[in-house]
Scaffold this motif. Structure first.
Motif, short mmCIF file in Angstrom:
data_model
loop_
_atom_site.label_atom_id
_atom_site.label_comp_id
_atom_site.label_asym_id
_atom_site.label_seq_id
_atom_site.Cartn_x
_atom_site.Cartn_y
_atom_site.Cartn_z
N GLY A 28 0.80 -1.21 0.00
CA GLY A 28 0.00 0.00 0.00
C GLY A 28 0.83 1.26 0.00
N VAL A 29 2.03 1.21 0.59
CA VAL A 29 2.85 2.41 0.73
C VAL A 29 3.68 2.70 -0.51
N ILE A 30 4.35 1.68 -1.04
CA ILE A 30 5.29 1.92 -2.14
C ILE A 30 4.53 1.97 -3.46
N GLY A 31 4.21 3.17 -3.89
CA GLY A 31 3.49 3.39 -5.15
C GLY A 31 3.88 4.72 -5.75
N GLN A 112 -3.31 6.70 -8.82
CA GLN A 112 -2.43 5.56 -9.10
C GLN A 112 -2.64 5.07 -10.53
N PHE A 113 -3.90 4.94 -10.93
CA PHE A 113 -4.19 4.46 -12.29
C PHE A 113 -3.70 5.45 -13.34
N VAL A 114 -3.90 6.75 -13.09
CA VAL A 114 -3.41 7.76 -14.02
C VAL A 114 -1.88 7.74 -14.06
N GLY A 115 -1.26 7.63 -12.87
CA GLY A 115 0.21 7.57 -12.82
C GLY A 115 0.76 6.39 -13.58
N ALA A 116 0.13 5.23 -13.42
CA ALA A 116 0.57 4.04 -14.15
C ALA A 116 0.39 4.22 -15.65
N LEU A 139 -7.77 -4.96 -13.76
CA LEU A 139 -6.83 -5.91 -13.17
C LEU A 139 -6.88 -5.87 -11.64
N VAL A 140 -6.87 -4.67 -11.09
CA VAL A 140 -6.88 -4.50 -9.63
C VAL A 140 -8.18 -5.04 -9.04
N PHE A 141 -9.29 -4.77 -9.70
CA PHE A 141 -10.57 -5.28 -9.21
C PHE A 141 -10.57 -6.80 -9.22
N ALA A 304 0.16 -1.33 -5.09
CA ALA A 304 -0.37 -0.34 -4.15
C ALA A 304 -1.86 -0.12 -4.37
N SER A 305 -2.29 -0.16 -5.61
CA SER A 305 -3.71 0.01 -5.92
C SER A 305 -4.53 -1.16 -5.41
N THR A 306 -3.98 -2.36 -5.52
CA THR A 306 -4.67 -3.55 -5.02
C THR A 306 -4.88 -3.44 -3.51
#
Length: 458
Positions: A28-31, A112-116, A139-141, A304-306
């Protein structure tokens, strides 16, 4: 405290171990907070200021986790700090904290999704950002639909990849700093001259304070240890072990990473449109290293998104479990997953995502600001709840009965509260961060007002 208040609605499965807790928190932290926003921190606070801010942030989050550790071990419930705030501060505060934390992760997930998706522009510059953002969201869902046991194993695997990747980056970066590896534009070993090249605080104390919200956002996710305590097989042993190992590792990773970046990346080249990690590896000149790191960063952001969707869905479930929102949300399927809470969280993410794709380079910073503000408000509730919990506990019990104790209580929790308030004040000094105040404060007031209207109490 009961982890479930409704019968015949399914049960969470206590399948997580201390190792799973640790890697879930790291996941969760490293993103984007480290991989992308670190560049922004250098640009605003300067190289030395960036190092100092991450060290300060690490100390602050360690203090918060002392309080959360005591509460989580004494009362391991899935609602975690929402439940603690409700019981030991006020029901309205618990309601507000839960929604603020949910908002934190909904907005953070969108960023996070925009950053990826922005990172994929390196290979697919002509593909619209929203296409890859949508793919990553699906994918995360899908990962979150797995049973908690399989979810924990998958997250442990992904978190391990990025932990080793950061370690390798630190080693390569230090080799470049000391001149053992070549670095573009450097005729001799760069060493640490760049850290003070523009002055220790080129934008003054204001520049340093203004980045604290981004730093808080970078550390957000470590509190998932408390949320996952309700799905842990032996919380009294697993939670303290996870707190000690996770915080130490994260602070070391973040500070060492910032030392490398600050030594090799001038303020003028720092930003958020391209990962500073990739810029550094490009300049070291290792064949395909930057592309490999880009893939690793992508997997780290998805990890991190997951974790973020896990946290946001559990917080919605906790609201339903406490009777604060529709009880239908409390339903848990046979795999131990609160699918209704997860769907509602994902709808919130989609709304935030659609709002962000039209101006990713600017909206991204605003999203980080909102998420950072929300997580600080959440953290503030933890030491406050611990102080009140300890007062009530000592009226009927002896201190020795607590398996995990916050040291120097209540002095240390009060110091934690003051430091967190300082970081909130810093928002006003940076125009790009003020969205956190403009959106966050009215949202807090709305939560309190609705709770007062709906439940007739604060």
């Amino acid at each position: 405290m009961k982890n479930h208040r409704f019968e015949h609605e399914g049960q969470y499965k206590r399948e997580m171990t201390s190792r799973h807790l640790q890697m879930l928190s790291i996941g969760g932290v490293i993103g984007t907070g480290l991989f992308l926003s670190s560049g922004y921190t250098i640009a605003q606070a300067g190289p030395f200021g960036a190092i100092f801010s991450y060290l300060f942030g690490g100390i602050m989050v360690y203090l918060v986790m002392f309080s959360l550790g005591e509460l989580s071990v004494a009362m391991p419930v899935t609602g975690s700090f929402h439940t603690y705030a409700t019981r030991f501060i006020s029901p309205g505060t618990g309601f507000m904290v839960a929604w603020m934390y949910w908002l934190c992760w909904v907005v953070a997930l969108a960023s996070q999704f925009v950053g990826a998706a922005l990172l994929t522009q390196r290979w697919f510059p002509d593909v619209p950002v929203w296409i890859f953002a949508t793919i990553f969201a699906v994918l995360v869902f899908g990962l979150n639909m797995l049973s908690v046991g399989w979810f924990a194993k998958a997250e442990t695997y992904f978190s391990s990849i990025k932990a080793y990747a950061i370690l390798i980056f630190i080693i390569l970066g230090l080799l470049a700093v000391f001149g053992i590896l070549p670095f573009e534009g450097a005729t001799s070993a760069p060493l640490f001259a760049n850290i003070s090249k523009d002055g220790y605080l080129p934008n003054g104390v204001v520049g340093l304070i203004s980045v604290m919200l981004s730093v808080n956002y970078a550390f957000s996710g470590v509190e998932m240890i408390g949320i996952a305590a309700g799905e842990t097989d032996n919380p009294k042993e697993a939670v303290p072990r996870a707190i000690k190992s996770t915080i130490g590792m994260l602070v070391a990773f973040f500070v060492l990473t910032m030392i490398v970046l600050a030594s090799l990346l001038p303020m003028s080249e720092a930003g958020v449109t391209e990962a500073p990690f990739v810029l550094v590896l490009d300049k070291i000149g290792i064949p395909y290293a930057a592309d490999i790191m880009n893939v690793i960063i992508l997997s780290a952001i998805l990890s991190a998104s997951t974790s973020g969707l896990y946290a946001s869905s559990r917080m919605l479930w906790s609201l339903a479990n406490e009777g604060m929102i529709n009880k239908n949300v409390v339903r848990i399927n046979k795999h131990g997953v609160p699918m209704r809470a997860m769907w509602l969280s994902m709808i919130g993410v989609i709304i935030a995502l659609v709002a962000s794709i039209y101006a990713a380079d600017t909206i991204f910073l605003a999203l980080v600001s909102i998420a950072g503000f929300a997580v600080v408000i959440t953290w503030l509730s933890i030491p406050l709840a611990q102080i009140n919990f300890r007062k009530g506990f000592l009226k009927e019990h002896d201190l020795s009965e607590l398996t995990y104790k916050t040291p120097y209580s209540p002095l240390l929790p009060w110091i934690t509260i003051v430091l967190l308030l300082v970081s909130v004040v810093g928002i006003a000094w940076d125009p790009s961060q003020r969205a956190g105040l403009y959106f966050g404060v009215p949202f807090m007031i709305l939560c309190y007002g609705y709770h007062r209207w709906k439940f007739k109490k604060w």
